[in-house]
Design an enzyme around this catalytic site. Structure first.
Site, mmCIF file in Angstrom:
data_model
loop_
_atom_site.group_PDB
_atom_site.id
_atom_site.type_symbol
_atom_site.label_atom_id
_atom_site.label_comp_id
_atom_site.label_asym_id
_atom_site.label_seq_id
_atom_site.Cartn_x
_atom_site.Cartn_y
_atom_site.Cartn_z
ATOM 1 N N HIS A 152 0.650 -1.460 -0.454
ATOM 2 C CA HIS A 152 0.120 -0.118 0.050
ATOM 3 C C HIS A 152 1.111 0.889 0.595
ATOM 4 O O HIS A 152 1.817 1.226 0.394
ATOM 5 C CB HIS A 152 -0.788 -0.075 1.274
ATOM 6 C CG HIS A 152 -2.468 0.740 1.187
ATOM 7 N ND1 HIS A 152 -2.304 1.976 1.189
ATOM 8 C CD2 HIS A 152 -3.542 0.482 0.531
ATOM 9 C CE1 HIS A 152 -3.140 3.166 0.626
ATOM 10 N NE2 HIS A 152 -4.164 2.065 0.883
ATOM 11 N N ASP A 160 -7.798 -5.452 0.131
ATOM 12 C CA ASP A 160 -8.718 -5.883 -1.278
ATOM 13 C C ASP A 160 -8.192 -7.596 -0.961
ATOM 14 O O ASP A 160 -8.626 -8.299 -1.599
ATOM 15 C CB ASP A 160 -7.893 -5.674 -2.545
ATOM 16 C CG ASP A 160 -8.589 -4.483 -2.867
ATOM 17 O OD1 ASP A 160 -9.890 -4.055 -2.837
ATOM 18 O OD2 ASP A 160 -7.923 -2.970 -3.234
HETATM 19 N N1 CMC Z 1 4.360 -7.778 -4.916
HETATM 20 C C1 CMC Z 1 5.293 -7.787 -5.002
HETATM 21 N N2 CMC Z 1 6.128 -6.854 -5.101
HETATM 22 C C2 CMC Z 1 5.775 -4.804 -4.607
HETATM 23 C C3 CMC Z 1 4.154 -4.827 -4.338
HETATM 24 C C4 CMC Z 1 3.658 -6.659 -5.048
HETATM 25 N N3 CMC Z 1 2.131 -6.809 -4.238
HETATM 26 N N4 CMC Z 1 3.906 -3.913 -3.954
HETATM 27 C C5 CMC Z 1 5.250 -3.617 -3.929
HETATM 28 N N5 CMC Z 1 5.565 -3.913 -4.075
HETATM 29 C C6 CMC Z 1 7.849 -3.836 -4.783
HETATM 30 C C7 CMC Z 1 7.691 -3.076 -5.916
HETATM 31 O O1 CMC Z 1 8.347 -3.767 -6.485
HETATM 32 C C8 CMC Z 1 9.339 -1.998 -4.913
HETATM 33 O O2 CMC Z 1 10.039 -2.770 -5.019
HETATM 34 P P1 CMC Z 1 11.369 -2.682 -5.315
HETATM 35 O O3 CMC Z 1 11.945 -0.965 -4.247
HETATM 36 O O4 CMC Z 1 12.259 -3.299 -5.186
HETATM 37 O O5 CMC Z 1 11.889 -1.246 -6.876
HETATM 38 C C9 CMC Z 1 8.716 -1.522 -3.713
HETATM 39 O O6 CMC Z 1 7.827 -2.927 -3.131
HETATM 40 C C10 CMC Z 1 7.643 -0.943 -3.940
HETATM 41 O O7 CMC Z 1 6.161 -0.570 -4.679
HETATM 42 P P2 CMC Z 1 6.076 0.834 -5.070
HETATM 43 O O8 CMC Z 1 5.337 0.695 -6.994
HETATM 44 O O9 CMC Z 1 6.962 1.646 -5.858
HETATM 45 O O10 CMC Z 1 5.229 1.349 -3.959
HETATM 46 P P3 CMC Z 1 3.846 2.360 -4.521
HETATM 47 O O11 CMC Z 1 3.275 3.165 -3.438
HETATM 48 O O12 CMC Z 1 4.172 2.845 -5.450
HETATM 49 O O13 CMC Z 1 2.204 1.186 -4.575
HETATM 50 C C11 CMC Z 1 0.154 -0.555 -4.943
HETATM 51 C C12 CMC Z 1 1.478 0.808 -4.045
HETATM 52 C C13 CMC Z 1 -0.880 -0.426 -3.860
HETATM 53 C C14 CMC Z 1 0.738 0.262 -5.888
HETATM 54 C C15 CMC Z 1 1.433 -2.043 -4.420
HETATM 55 O O14 CMC Z 1 1.888 -2.001 -3.949
HETATM 56 C C16 CMC Z 1 0.935 -2.673 -5.469
HETATM 57 O O15 CMC Z 1 0.844 -3.032 -6.694
HETATM 58 N N6 CMC Z 1 0.019 -4.210 -4.962
HETATM 59 C C17 CMC Z 1 -0.776 -4.324 -6.229
HETATM 60 C C18 CMC Z 1 -1.570 -4.292 -6.007
HETATM 61 C C19 CMC Z 1 -2.979 -3.675 -5.071
HETATM 62 O O16 CMC Z 1 -3.708 -4.535 -4.329
HETATM 63 N N7 CMC Z 1 -3.973 -2.782 -5.470
HETATM 64 C C20 CMC Z 1 -4.903 -2.411 -4.177
HETATM 65 C C21 CMC Z 1 -4.451 -0.848 -3.037
HETATM 66 S S1 CMC Z 1 -5.373 -1.393 -1.451
HETATM 67 C C22 CMC Z 1 -6.131 -0.361 -2.127
HETATM 68 C C23 CMC Z 1 -6.606 0.665 -2.951
HETATM 69 O O17 CMC Z 1 -6.933 1.728 -2.080
HETATM 70 O O18 CMC Z 1 -6.393 1.337 -3.706
#
Ligand code: CMC
Length: 432
Positions: free
Chosen positions: A311, A368
């Site tokens: 998140h 989710d």
């Molecule tokens: N599985 C594997 N690796 C992950 C995941 C995941 N679900 N989420 C983040 N990472 C890794 C990402 O690859 C990155 O690694 P590194 O630092 O080595 O490059 C690190 O963790 C930070 O991730 P980020 O993408 O920079 O983080 P963000 O804040 O931009 O993204 C997120 C947040 C929710 C989009 C992401 O965690 C994600 O894609 N999760 C899966 C989709 C999901 O479950 N979404 C629902 C969110 S909650 C409902 C809502 O309110 O929308």
């Protein structure tokens, strides 16, 4: 909230710029850079707005480090336990818990605005059967502006019309949402039954068929109501920010909400709930090898993420996920449903929480992760999961839109750092 008594200093190009410090009511700190460009020529750059406050808001407080979520100051745990979705909607939109008469009036008005114009019903005939309900939902919400043109460019000081516009969308969204689903099944559409409460009416429109009687199960209606409360607002997330940004051009409420629905649909936001179940089903179909999916999620070349994990703001735990996990367990027990996907989800959670990759990045199950398991147990089809999220998030979007307009916020218009070509002369096509 205190303003402009303290300053941060920015040292750049041999000069010092004084930037006001803003503190929120929970002692959140911000540096106001609103005048920075005028004074220095600098803008700030923050892709994805990871560290940028877009507004001052009094709606929802969230502390991602501590796993705290409060609507208008009330802890999510208390609201989920004791309140109802429509009471929470009133709280978010109007800022206080309604008195008994206020809540009855609000609920009754919603109850009596559930029908949609018959001409709108005809729009459904134009969509292909199998159209995803989210696409249909968004299109139909936009089309509300055509049926209620006064809501476009509405004078928000016209309190009576504003309230009516709010009532209309809360009342009609379940009708439109269930019709979107019925359309995807090629089934006849059901009209609302205004004797039923909000969630029971939704279930009736979803599941009643002309060929057999459908009785609403109160356990299912109650569980649904709790899920809607948990989704009702989440401060400046992607869809709420979209609603505020679109609304900042003084676009009407319906168009702004439709934009929020589109933003929510993405798999990184609300669309994740559908993806989680599909992922769990895939793990199940491949023999329940949880470890191989954890490994795939760690491999950056795989392009695969563990859906329902991670998140932007929660870095300890998502309080909604905690409540939903317990609710999933309760609902499955009380409906006597045995779902192997719940066991896989718990195994996956355990494997990820004990894996250094997830620990280092503070990746925890989000809202989710378990919600799909409850929706599935309640009989909600998978292509409706994100629609359920939209239904729950509606009061939050309304509250965010209203606050932005009432605060007289300016049109949203970010800046950029241009990295393209410098000026060059046009070359006619025959000389290229
Ligand atoms: N599985 C594997 N690796 C992950 C995941 C995941 N679900 N989420 C983040 N990472 C890794 C990402 O690859 C990155 O690694 P590194 O630092 O080595 O490059 C690190 O963790 C930070 O991730 P980020 O993408 O920079 O983080 P963000 O804040 O931009 O993204 C997120 C947040 C929710 C989009 C992401 O965690 C994600 O894609 N999760 C899966 C989709 C999901 O479950 N979404 C629902 C969110 S909650 C409902 C809502 O309110 O929308």
């Amino acid at each position: 909230m205190s303003e402009n008594k303290e300053f941060a200093e920015l040292h750049a190009e041999g000069k010092v710029y004084k930037l006001p410090i803003i503190r929120g009511s929970e002692d959140e700190k911000a540096i106001d850079i609103g005048k920075l460009r005028d004074e220095s020529g600098f803008i700030t750059l923050d892709s994805g707005y990871k560290n940028t406050g877009a507004t001052k808001s009094a709606i929802t407080f969230l502390d991602g480090e501590e796993g705290i979520l409060r609507y208008r100051g009330y802890p999510i745990e208390q609201l989920a336990e004791h309140s109802t979705f429509l009471e929470v909607a009133f709280l978010l939109i109007y800022g206080y818990l309604p008195k008994k008469e206020e809540l009855s009036k609000f609920t009754d008005e919603i109850r009596t605005h559930t029908m949609v114009n018959e001409d709108m019903r005809k729009i459904f005939d134009g969509f292909p059967v199998n159209a995803h309900p989210m696409g249909v939902l968004s299109a139909l919400v936009t089309s509300l502006s055509a049926f209620y043109p006064k809501a476009v460019g509405m004078d928000i000081k016209d309190r009576e019309y504003l309230d009516l516009t709010i009532i209309r969308i809360i009342a009609k969204l379940p009708t439109i949402a269930t019709w979107s689903y019925k359309n995807s099944q090629g089934h006849p559409l059901n009209y609302p039954k205004n004797s039923l409460d909000y969630c029971s009416n939704f279930l009736h429109m979803m599941f009643s068929l002309p060929v057999e009687n459908y009785e609403v199960n109160p356990v299912v209606a109650k569980a649904l109501d709790k899920l809607l409360i948990l989704h009702a607002d989440h401060e400046q997330n992607c869809s709420a920010s979209t609603v505020r940004l679109v609304g900042s051009s003084h676009a009407g409420l319906y168009s702004s909400i439709a934009a929020g629905i589109d933003a929510l649909w993405g798999p990184l936001h609300g669309g994740a709930n559908q993806e989680v179940i599909e992922m769990l089903q895939e793990i199940h179909a491949e023999g329940g090898n949880v470890k191989s999916f954890v490994e795939k999620a760690k491999d950056k070349n795989s392009g695969f993420r563990l859906m329902g994990f991670g998140h932007r703001v929660y870095k300890n735990f998502d309080p909604r996920a905690k409540i939903i996990k317990k609710a999933a367990d309760d609902v499955l027990k009380s409906l006597n449903v045995k779902d192997p996907l719940l066991d896989i989800a718990m195994e996956l959670e355990h494997a990820a929480l004990n894996d250094q990759y997830f620990v280092d990045r503070k990746l925890y199950p989000n809202v989710d992760f378990y919600s799909g398991i409850i929706y599935k147990a309640l009989g909600i089809p998978i292509n409706m999961f994100t629609v359920m999220f939209a239904l729950g998030r509606l009061p939050g979007w309304i509250a965010q839109w209203l606050e932005m307009r009432q605060n007289g916020e300016p049109i949203g218009r970010p800046r950029q750092v241009y990295v393209g070509e410098k000026v060059r002369d046009y070359v006619p096509v025959e000389k290229r």
